[in-house]
Design a protein around this motif. Sequence first.
Motif, mmCIF file in Angstrom:
data_model
loop_
_atom_site.group_PDB
_atom_site.id
_atom_site.type_symbol
_atom_site.label_atom_id
_atom_site.label_comp_id
_atom_site.label_asym_id
_atom_site.label_seq_id
_atom_site.Cartn_x
_atom_site.Cartn_y
_atom_site.Cartn_z
ATOM 1 N N ARG A 1 0.829 -1.213 0.000
ATOM 2 C CA ARG A 1 0.000 0.000 0.000
ATOM 3 C C ARG A 1 0.863 1.264 0.000
ATOM 4 N N ASP A 2 1.963 1.242 0.751
ATOM 5 C CA ASP A 2 2.858 2.392 0.821
ATOM 6 C C ASP A 2 3.422 2.722 -0.558
ATOM 7 N N LEU B 1 3.763 1.904 -8.622
ATOM 8 C CA LEU B 1 2.978 0.744 -9.041
ATOM 9 C C LEU B 1 3.885 -0.466 -9.241
ATOM 10 N N GLU B 2 5.020 -0.273 -9.910
ATOM 11 C CA GLU B 2 5.953 -1.375 -10.136
ATOM 12 C C GLU B 2 6.491 -1.937 -8.819
ATOM 13 N N GLN B 3 6.786 -1.060 -7.870
ATOM 14 C CA GLN B 3 7.282 -1.514 -6.573
ATOM 15 C C GLN B 3 6.206 -2.288 -5.820
ATOM 16 N N ALA B 4 4.967 -1.807 -5.879
ATOM 17 C CA ALA B 4 3.858 -2.519 -5.230
ATOM 18 C C ALA B 4 3.684 -3.902 -5.856
ATOM 19 N N LEU B 5 3.760 -3.969 -7.174
ATOM 20 C CA LEU B 5 3.661 -5.256 -7.861
ATOM 21 C C LEU B 5 4.793 -6.192 -7.442
ATOM 22 N N ALA B 6 5.996 -5.652 -7.307
ATOM 23 C CA ALA B 6 7.144 -6.473 -6.899
ATOM 24 C C ALA B 6 6.912 -7.082 -5.524
ATOM 25 N N VAL B 7 6.386 -6.288 -4.602
ATOM 26 C CA VAL B 7 6.106 -6.809 -3.256
ATOM 27 C C VAL B 7 5.033 -7.895 -3.337
ATOM 28 N N CYS B 8 3.994 -7.638 -4.114
ATOM 29 C CA CYS B 8 2.918 -8.643 -4.256
ATOM 30 C C CYS B 8 3.441 -9.952 -4.838
ATOM 31 N N HIS B 9 4.306 -9.864 -5.809
ATOM 32 C CA HIS B 9 4.830 -11.083 -6.431
ATOM 33 C C HIS B 9 5.811 -11.812 -5.532
ATOM 34 N N ASP C 1 1.681 -13.368 1.143
ATOM 35 C CA ASP C 1 0.845 -12.962 2.268
ATOM 36 C C ASP C 1 0.346 -11.521 2.178
ATOM 37 N N VAL C 2 0.468 -10.871 1.010
ATOM 38 C CA VAL C 2 -0.135 -9.549 0.841
ATOM 39 C C VAL C 2 -1.645 -9.736 0.790
ATOM 40 N N ASP C 3 -2.347 -9.012 1.628
ATOM 41 C CA ASP C 3 -3.810 -9.091 1.696
ATOM 42 C C ASP C 3 -4.395 -8.190 0.604
ATOM 43 N N LEU C 4 -4.615 -8.776 -0.565
ATOM 44 C CA LEU C 4 -5.083 -7.989 -1.703
ATOM 45 C C LEU C 4 -6.485 -7.450 -1.496
ATOM 46 N N ASP C 5 -7.300 -8.126 -0.704
ATOM 47 C CA ASP C 5 -8.629 -7.603 -0.418
ATOM 48 C C ASP C 5 -8.522 -6.301 0.385
ATOM 49 N N ARG C 6 -7.597 -6.253 1.312
ATOM 50 C CA ARG C 6 -7.383 -5.019 2.087
ATOM 51 C C ARG C 6 -6.855 -3.906 1.179
ATOM 52 N N VAL C 7 -5.961 -4.245 0.273
ATOM 53 C CA VAL C 7 -5.436 -3.261 -0.682
ATOM 54 C C VAL C 7 -6.579 -2.744 -1.553
ATOM 55 N N ARG C 8 -7.432 -3.661 -2.038
ATOM 56 C CA ARG C 8 -8.575 -3.268 -2.875
ATOM 57 C C ARG C 8 -9.498 -2.317 -2.127
ATOM 58 N N ARG C 9 -9.861 -2.666 -0.891
ATOM 59 C CA ARG C 9 -10.754 -1.805 -0.098
ATOM 60 C C ARG C 9 -10.142 -0.426 0.121
ATOM 61 N N TRP C 10 -8.832 -0.388 0.378
ATOM 62 C CA TRP C 10 -8.148 0.880 0.590
ATOM 63 C C TRP C 10 -8.180 1.727 -0.683
ATOM 64 N N CYS C 11 -7.889 1.110 -1.827
ATOM 65 C CA CYS C 11 -7.934 1.830 -3.098
ATOM 66 C C CYS C 11 -9.331 2.402 -3.351
ATOM 67 N N GLN C 12 -10.343 1.594 -3.096
ATOM 68 C CA GLN C 12 -11.712 2.050 -3.316
ATOM 69 C C GLN C 12 -12.088 3.159 -2.337
ATOM 70 N N LYS D 1 -7.512 2.587 -10.602
ATOM 71 C CA LYS D 1 -6.110 2.241 -10.413
ATOM 72 C C LYS D 1 -5.978 0.868 -9.752
ATOM 73 N N TRP D 2 -6.936 0.514 -8.894
ATOM 74 C CA TRP D 2 -6.956 -0.844 -8.345
ATOM 75 C C TRP D 2 -7.123 -1.850 -9.484
ATOM 76 N N GLU D 3 -8.031 -1.544 -10.408
ATOM 77 C CA GLU D 3 -8.268 -2.453 -11.533
ATOM 78 C C GLU D 3 -6.995 -2.635 -12.364
ATOM 79 N N LEU D 4 -6.219 -1.574 -12.527
ATOM 80 C CA LEU D 4 -4.954 -1.689 -13.247
ATOM 81 C C LEU D 4 -3.979 -2.584 -12.483
ATOM 82 N N LEU D 5 -3.872 -2.378 -11.167
ATOM 83 C CA LEU D 5 -3.005 -3.245 -10.351
ATOM 84 C C LEU D 5 -3.433 -4.695 -10.479
ATOM 85 N N LYS D 6 -4.723 -4.937 -10.370
ATOM 86 C CA LYS D 6 -5.248 -6.308 -10.451
ATOM 87 C C LYS D 6 -4.929 -6.932 -11.817
ATOM 88 N N ALA D 7 -5.105 -6.170 -12.877
ATOM 89 C CA ALA D 7 -4.809 -6.680 -14.214
ATOM 90 C C ALA D 7 -3.317 -6.979 -14.369
#
Length: 176
Positions: A120-121, A135-143, A147-158, A165-171
């Motif tokens: 998220r940071d 965005l690239e750094q966030a993706l790197a952490v996710c990959h 244990d990244v809670d993507l549902d929490r990230v999604r709720r925060w983005c919304q 931008k959440w949809e772009l991250l998800k894609a």
Amino acid sequence: MIGSTSTLSDVAFYVCTALDRAGITAVLTGGSAATFYAPDAYQSRDIDFVITVWAPNGERALLDAGFSREIDCYVHPSTIYPIEFPKGPLMVGDDMIKEWSTIRRGDELLNVLSPTDSCRDRLAAFLFWNDFSGLEQALAVCHARADVDLDRVRRWCQRTGHRKKWELLKARLRAR
């Protein structure tokens, strides 16, 4: 001990342990937390700690560890990584961070944003300033971290008004 071959993580463990022994709680944040979680994908050029509990002898702990103060950071002759202390409180966007991960390595410790908060940071730079490197750094952490809670990230983005931008991250996560 810090040496010329010390990685960012090695230096972060050393500094965090020295501060902890002086009664100071410091949490690794920013790009350095992303590097800790995804060292093969992203390399920060400095080490950022936010102090959550301060003690009067804080600077002494760094000086005793071989660091010297240069304007707004601390440097050590045996490492390329300056230590910086962004002003607290510890936050991601408008969320106050009160819990973090504490990693132990032998007799050393490292307080670091959780993988989810590190994601998220880094994503905050993309959400709020259109910084695609965030965005690239966030993706790197996710990959790097399952244990990244993507549902929490999604709720925060919304919640912050960044559904697209959440949809772009998800894609982008699906594409890798």
